[in-house]
Write an enzyme that holds these catalytic residues in place. Structure first.
Site, PDB file in Angstrom:
ATOM      1  N   VAL A 310     -38.217 -16.789 -15.866  1.00  0.00           N
ATOM      2  CA  VAL A 310     -37.297 -17.120 -14.772  1.00  0.00           C
ATOM      3  C   VAL A 310     -36.122 -17.949 -15.291  1.00  0.00           C
ATOM      4  CG1 VAL A 310     -37.073 -18.323 -12.566  1.00  0.00           C
ATOM      5  CG2 VAL A 310     -39.118 -16.969 -13.052  1.00  0.00           C
ATOM      6  N   ALA A 311     -36.432 -18.865 -16.225  1.00  0.00           N
ATOM      7  CA  ALA A 311     -35.378 -19.744 -16.717  1.00  0.00           C
ATOM      8  C   ALA A 311     -34.335 -18.991 -17.517  1.00  0.00           C
ATOM      9  CB  ALA A 311     -35.993 -20.830 -17.588  1.00  0.00           C
ATOM     10  N   GLU A 315     -29.482 -14.158 -14.099  1.00  0.00           N
ATOM     11  CA  GLU A 315     -29.229 -13.292 -12.944  1.00  0.00           C
ATOM     12  C   GLU A 315     -27.878 -13.555 -12.264  1.00  0.00           C
ATOM     13  OE1 GLU A 315     -32.536 -15.101 -12.947  1.00  0.00           O
ATOM     14  OE2 GLU A 315     -31.172 -16.740 -12.595  1.00  0.00           O
ATOM     15  N   ASP A 357      11.173   0.289 -18.649  1.00  0.00           N
ATOM     16  CA  ASP A 357      12.448   0.868 -18.220  1.00  0.00           C
ATOM     17  C   ASP A 357      13.520  -0.170 -18.479  1.00  0.00           C
ATOM     18  OD1 ASP A 357      11.357   3.053 -17.037  1.00  0.00           O
ATOM     19  OD2 ASP A 357      11.218   2.160 -15.048  1.00  0.00           O
ATOM     20  N   ASP A 650       9.037   4.311 -12.184  1.00  0.00           N
ATOM     21  CA  ASP A 650       9.311   4.204 -10.750  1.00  0.00           C
ATOM     22  C   ASP A 650       9.444   5.545 -10.044  1.00  0.00           C
ATOM     23  OD1 ASP A 650      11.664   4.830 -11.971  1.00  0.00           O
ATOM     24  OD2 ASP A 650      12.665   2.930 -11.546  1.00  0.00           O
ATOM     25  N   ASP A 654       7.337   9.959 -13.231  1.00  0.00           N
ATOM     26  CA  ASP A 654       6.704   8.963 -14.099  1.00  0.00           C
ATOM     27  C   ASP A 654       5.194   8.888 -13.863  1.00  0.00           C
ATOM     28  OD1 ASP A 654       9.101   8.221 -15.186  1.00  0.00           O
ATOM     29  OD2 ASP A 654       9.459   6.602 -13.758  1.00  0.00           O
ATOM     30  N   GLU A 719     -34.077 -25.447 -23.344  1.00  0.00           N
ATOM     31  CA  GLU A 719     -35.154 -25.146 -22.399  1.00  0.00           C
ATOM     32  C   GLU A 719     -36.333 -24.473 -23.097  1.00  0.00           C
ATOM     33  OE1 GLU A 719     -33.796 -22.934 -19.039  1.00  0.00           O
ATOM     34  OE2 GLU A 719     -32.597 -24.595 -18.283  1.00  0.00           O
TER      35      GLU A 719
HETATM   36  P1  ATP Z   1      15.730   3.468 -16.479  1.00  0.00           P
HETATM   37  O1  ATP Z   1      15.610   2.963 -15.099  1.00  0.00           O
HETATM   38  O2  ATP Z   1      14.715   4.477 -16.852  1.00  0.00           O
HETATM   39  O3  ATP Z   1      15.924   2.409 -17.467  1.00  0.00           O
HETATM   40  P2  ATP Z   1      18.188   4.623 -15.780  1.00  0.00           P
HETATM   41  O4  ATP Z   1      18.013   4.211 -14.384  1.00  0.00           O
HETATM   42  O5  ATP Z   1      19.389   4.120 -16.471  1.00  0.00           O
HETATM   43  O6  ATP Z   1      17.016   4.301 -16.683  1.00  0.00           O
HETATM   44  P3  ATP Z   1      18.384   7.307 -14.863  1.00  0.00           P
HETATM   45  O7  ATP Z   1      18.452   6.814 -13.489  1.00  0.00           O
HETATM   46  O8  ATP Z   1      17.486   8.421 -15.225  1.00  0.00           O
HETATM   47  O9  ATP Z   1      18.102   6.180 -15.891  1.00  0.00           O
HETATM   48  O10 ATP Z   1      19.868   7.654 -15.303  1.00  0.00           O
HETATM   49  C1  ATP Z   1      20.161   8.310 -16.476  1.00  0.00           C
HETATM   50  C2  ATP Z   1      21.619   8.671 -16.496  1.00  0.00           C
HETATM   51  O11 ATP Z   1      21.878   9.554 -15.432  1.00  0.00           O
HETATM   52  C3  ATP Z   1      22.538   7.500 -16.320  1.00  0.00           C
HETATM   53  O12 ATP Z   1      22.906   6.945 -17.547  1.00  0.00           O
HETATM   54  C4  ATP Z   1      23.722   8.110 -15.626  1.00  0.00           C
HETATM   55  O13 ATP Z   1      24.602   8.647 -16.576  1.00  0.00           O
HETATM   56  C5  ATP Z   1      23.117   9.239 -14.840  1.00  0.00           C
HETATM   57  N1  ATP Z   1      22.891   8.874 -13.453  1.00  0.00           N
HETATM   58  C6  ATP Z   1      22.107   7.905 -12.990  1.00  0.00           C
HETATM   59  N2  ATP Z   1      22.124   7.868 -11.649  1.00  0.00           N
HETATM   60  C7  ATP Z   1      22.929   8.845 -11.254  1.00  0.00           C
HETATM   61  C8  ATP Z   1      23.359   9.344  -9.978  1.00  0.00           C
HETATM   62  N3  ATP Z   1      22.957   8.807  -8.850  1.00  0.00           N
HETATM   63  N4  ATP Z   1      24.215  10.382  -9.972  1.00  0.00           N
HETATM   64  C9  ATP Z   1      24.605  10.941 -11.102  1.00  0.00           C
HETATM   65  N5  ATP Z   1      24.246  10.529 -12.311  1.00  0.00           N
HETATM   66  C10 ATP Z   1      23.423   9.494 -12.412  1.00  0.00           C
END
Ligand code: ATP
Length: 943
Positions: A310-311, A315, A357, A650, A654, A719
């Site tokens: 027991v000692a 548990e 990112d 995000d 991903d 013990e």
């Molecule tokens: P992470 O968040 O992964 O570090 P990020 O946000 O810079 O990277 P993305 O959003 O994929 O990466 O953007 C990549 C590229 O796409 C940017 O460098 C830009 O040139 C272009 N891009 C980003 N957002 C837009 C948008 N809303 N419209 C058009 N082109 C865009």
């Protein structure tokens, strides 16, 4: 073809639909809480739900919430606690103790039997309370991550808590969103992942078009369901069912509790517990013949065997560990990291690589356009100038957006920060975009695609449909044939112009600016509006570049220093341009001066073996223009090298990488629901520094588990040794400790300090040692040696010394009788009492010694764990009661100790702790690691 490839021409709900809704007078379902037939014609659905494409009013939704209840799944099965309490008694260790109780009864020692039953009851109660607390801690996490959803109410788009949705609400579902209710699509089209309902992992397309032949509800083309996720496109839908009325609510199995998975730490400790229980049983069984040979009767020998078992059965260990992990989870949530599995806390502590990112994690995600590039000139965007080309650039960039600039109803605006920056620029140039006008002018949209890295829209510019495209220069340039020259006329794109563009881009990137190319063209009169992406994005004229700043977040640089100090490497995986990302990385201290950049195309060229070499050789790498697939590949390569990877993400794409990483980290603020669901940990503040805080907490929790395991293991030696001395002396030395005294130590004095050790503050140097090896067990050789060979042995020596000293002072010689009625009996009772009190004194010393693994107690402060001080105070009070309260003296066979006798044991805590302190000091001076950092533990994790 995916929903993002198509060009869903925006078609707001037919005006007739709305009219029908407004003139409808049937109110039955909305009044009674019954559900509607979601497959009836849309006009009738609006009528039955008393709603319209503009959504409900706030007042109406409040009323409906009373009728329909909140949009939540209720758990089936009612109260669970009686079952869980019962479970504690069916644990194998509890059964082992029950067998011991029966044997004690059969062996003629009912008092011992009752004591063992008390042990079982107390342990079960204690374990139950701990587990309930742990469960509650995990359940409370939901409050840190309330599910939200986008809706249209009173004609205005906004975000609400998903639990507040009611039938009749108009829901907006976009890529990455989790659908929070069953709804009928009224506009747009989406790709839905219905796997949580159908088990089918391939996404299905859903739009306003009803199914030709009615099949099952889940197959209907115009319905979306609670629990599904949107992997592409955007749609508006009217909510038909909420809460338990949804299809998800009907799938009973899903609303039941999931099985809780066992963490590697638990598995390990469970195994260790079993080994120790086995050793205890073997030892108890071996004592039986030894006790008989030493002159004990059968009944006494059996009772001592049982006492030993027991000692030594640990548990209470597992529930204590679960509670320590749960406390870690709760603390992490308060610090901005919501961990979804208890086991993640321990994995966090051994993280060796963080893949992060850039945007929003290292940077603020608050972009501001600072420069405009046009052929032959560069403008400072912060001071608008009167240049028609700049205006054209600004207008085109702002037209090609879906974000909504801040307004009185939406003070922060909605949508992608990159686009918000473009809308703000437009505002500063006096061409503010009105969302309603933009929507009316729009003919098609090709959403931003993380792989293509560009986005396009087709909008009416006066009478002419015009294509607007924006995105990464290298992906927009191939779609362009011309460039707007200094005079504002389109000229064919030639090599010098391309070189100029590249130069400008590199210059901006070196300063950490994010660059977007903007292009456009008017659709020739008589031509149809292109409905395919490739057609629309061709023959464009490049207007210019916009460069935007997104400064590093405060605190990131400090967190990077801390992560480096803790032996972790940080790779940046970003969609952005390499030099931009490298500049930002450098600003926060990642990668150093000559950090390597691996761009998307280069990565694609690398074989797996070559990637391994890059990962092994280079320090910290910026993976730029990375696709979501690249994240998965990098993650797998790192894991194959034995690294423990924390990976941020995000977006929808991903999700696979988040699932594969040891710790998938999703962004709570900017991330999609899909990413949040795939991740193990969600950062409520999206901040890189929170990952490092979480690693710190993970290391601390693991350390604390080791601390109380050390403490609990150490007491076994003092013990057991008294029993061994008795048995080995063949009875010449009387038993130095009674069975009930052992139980008093086990139950009364040991537990609270052990729990308090689980709450120790972090030890200095926690984040300046290398990460623990993935295979390093919580219970390793170093810990066992310290527990048994050091703390346990010193305690045993002191305890036996005090026992013999007391007997010797009373004139005892080896073999003298000490039983009831003999002259030495009182001295014997005092001697066993002093053994008991000495064990308690040594426990106090052990508790203080266990507080640090490597550092000196003085560096953390003697009084810095008040819980431990309270635990020790209780321990002393309980011991005093057992020694001095007559009824307890009777039960435990103790006799009051004199002040002189107390003075003998008073220094014991200091001696036990002091020797350990000296050894730690010696180790520190020799630089020997105390925590295991290399593989080869005594007990390695099962997984
Ligand atoms: P992470 O968040 O992964 O570090 P990020 O946000 O810079 O990277 P993305 O959003 O994929 O990466 O953007 C990549 C590229 O796409 C940017 O460098 C830009 O040139 C272009 N891009 C980003 N957002 C837009 C948008 N809303 N419209 C058009 N082109 C865009």
């Amino acid at each position: 073809m995916t929903a993002t490839d198509t060009a869903p021409v925006e078609s707001p709900g037919s005006p007739n639909d709305a009219e029908t809704a407004e003139t409808a007078d049937t109110v039955d379902t909305a009044e009674t809480g019954e559900t509607v037939d979601e497959r009836q014609p849309l006009a009738e659905l609006y009528r039955d739900l008393r709603t319209s494409p503009k959504g409900l009013s706030e007042r109406e939704t409040a009323r409906r919430r009373l009728v329909y209840g909140v949009n939540e799944l209720t758990r089936r099965g009612g109260r669970r606690w009686p079952r869980e309490l019962l479970d504690q008694f069916t644990q194998p260790l509890a059964i082992l103790l029950a067998v011991a109780a029966v044997l004690a009864w059969a062996g003629g020692t009912p008092a011992l039997s009752i004591a063992v039953v008390a042990v079982i009851l107390l342990n079960a109660g204690f374990a139950f309370v701990q587990e309930m607390q742990a469960e509650r801690a995990v359940e409370a996490l939901a409050a840190f991550l309330p599910a939200t959803t986008k809706v249209v109410r009173d004609g205005v788009r906004g975000e609400i808590q998903a639990r507040d949705l009611v039938p009749g609400d108009v829901l907006v579902v976009a890529e990455g969103d989790r659908v929070s209710a069953d709804a009928r699509i009224i506009d747009g089209d989406v790709l839905l992942d219905l796997s949580s309902l159908t088990g089918e992992s391939e996404p299905v397309s859903r739009s306003r078009q009803p199914t030709a032949a009615p099949g099952s509800l889940l197959e209907a083309h115009d319905l979306v369901f609670s629990g599904s996720t949107c992997t592409g496109g955007e749609a508006t839908a009217v909510v038909t069912r909420t809460g338990m009325h949804t299809e998800l609510g009907r799938i009973a199995a899903l609303s039941q509790r999931g099985t809780t998975e066992r963490s590697p730490l638990e598995t390990q400790v469970r195994r260790a517990t079993w080994i120790i229980a086995l050793v205890a049983v073997v030892m108890g069984a071996a004592f039986l013949p030894a006790g008989l040979a030493a002159g004990l009767g059968w009944s006494a020998a059996i009772s001592f065997s049982i006492g030993l078992i027991v000692a030594n059965v640990p548990e209470g260990l597992l529930p204590t560990i679960t509670l320590a992990l749960a406390a870690g989870v709760r603390e992490l949530a308060r610090k901005g990291a919501v961990v979804k599995r208890l086991s993640a806390v321990e994995t966090l502590g051994s993280t060796t690589v963080i893949c992060t990112d850039k945007t929003g994690t290292l940077t603020e995600n608050r972009m501001r356009v600072t420069k405009l590039w046009l052929t032959g000139s560069e403008l400072d965007a912060t001071t608008p100038v009167d240049d028609p080309r700049a205006l054209a650039l600004t207008q085109a960039a702002a037209a090609c957006t879906t974000a909504e600039a801040p307004s009185t109803t939406q003070p922060n605006g909605t949508g992608d920060p990159t686009e918000l920056a473009l809308l703000r620029l437009a505002g500063e140039f006096g061409v503010a975009v009105d969302p309603a006008e933009r929507k009316a002018a729009r003919r098609a949209i090709f959403h931003f695609d993380a792989r293509l890295k560009r986005m396009s829209t087709i909008d009416m510019d006066g009478a002419a449909p015009t294509v607007h495209t924006k995105g990464a220069l290298e992906t927009v340039l191939p779609c362009c044939t011309q460039l707007l020259d200094q005079q504002g006329t389109a000229h064919p794109l030639d090599d010098p112009a391309r070189a100029d563009l590249q130069q400008a881009m590199d210059r901006y990137a070196a300063g950490g600016l994010r660059v977007l190319a903007v292009a456009g063209r008017t659709v020739d009169a008589g031509r149809t509006v292109p409905d395919q992406r490739e057609d629309a994005e061709s023959g464009l004229t490049l207007i210019g570049l916009v460069a935007m700043a997104d400064p590093p977040r405060a605190g990131v640089a400090e967190a990077v220093v801390q992560a480096h100090g803790a032996g972790m490497r940080i790779h940046v995986i970003t969609g952005d341009y390499g030099p931009t990302a490298a500049a930002i990385a450098r600003q926060v201290g990642i990668g150093g001066r000559d950090g390597r950049i691996v761009a998307g195309p280069e990565l694609d060229q690398l074989t797996d073996a070559e990637l391994d070499v890059v990962l092994a050789e280079a320090g910290e790498i910026v993976f730029a223009r990375a696709s979501p697939e690249a994240k998965l590949r990098i993650c797998e390569a790192l894991r194959a090298r034995g690294e423990v990877v924390a990976m941020t993400g995000d977006g929808v794409n991903d999700a696979p990488a988040l699932r594969h990483a040891d710790i998938g980290v999703a962004m709570g603020e900017s991330g999609t629901d899909v990413a949040r669901e795939a991740a193990t940990m969600v950062l409520t503040d999206d901040h890189f520094a929170t990952i490092v805080v979480a690693v710190d907490a993970g290391r601390r929790v693991f350390d604390n588990v080791r601390k109380f395991v050390l403490y609990i293991f150490a007491h076994a030696v003092p013990e057991v040794v008294p029993f061994l001395v008795f048995a080995l002396s063949g009875g010449a030395v009387p038993l130095p400790l009674s069975v009930l005294q052992i139980l008093a130590i086990d139950l009364g004095t040991e537990t609270l300090p052990a729990l308090a050790l689980g709450r120790e503050p972090a030890e200095p140097g926690l984040m300046s040692r290398p990460p623990r090896s993935r295979t390093a067990g919580v219970i390793d050789r170093v810990l066992l040696l310290r527990a048994w060979a050091l703390l346990g042995s010193i305690s045993a020596a002191l305890v036996m010394g005090a026992f013999f000293f007391t007997l010797w002072r009373a004139g005892w010689h080896s073999g003298d009788p000490t039983g009831g009625g003999t002259p030495l009996h009182h001295a014997y009772l005092q001697a066993t009492t002093i053994t008991f009190a000495s064990i308690v004194a040594c426990q106090i010393g052990t508790a203080f010694a266990s507080r640090t693994d490597r550092a000196s107690l003085f560096t953390i402060g003697l009084w810095s764990n008040p819980l431990l001080l309270w635990g020790i105070a209780f321990e002393l009070f309980f011991t005093a009661a057992v020694i001095y309260a007559p009824p307890l003296q009777h039960v435990f066979g103790t006799a009051a100790l004199s002040p002189a006798q107390l003075a003998v044991i008073a220094p014991f805590p200091v001696i036990v702790w002091g020797v350990d302190e000296l050894i730690r000091w010696a180790r520190r001076s020799r630089g020997t690691p105390v925590a295991p950092t290399t593989p080869g533990p005594v007990l390695s994790p099962a997984q």
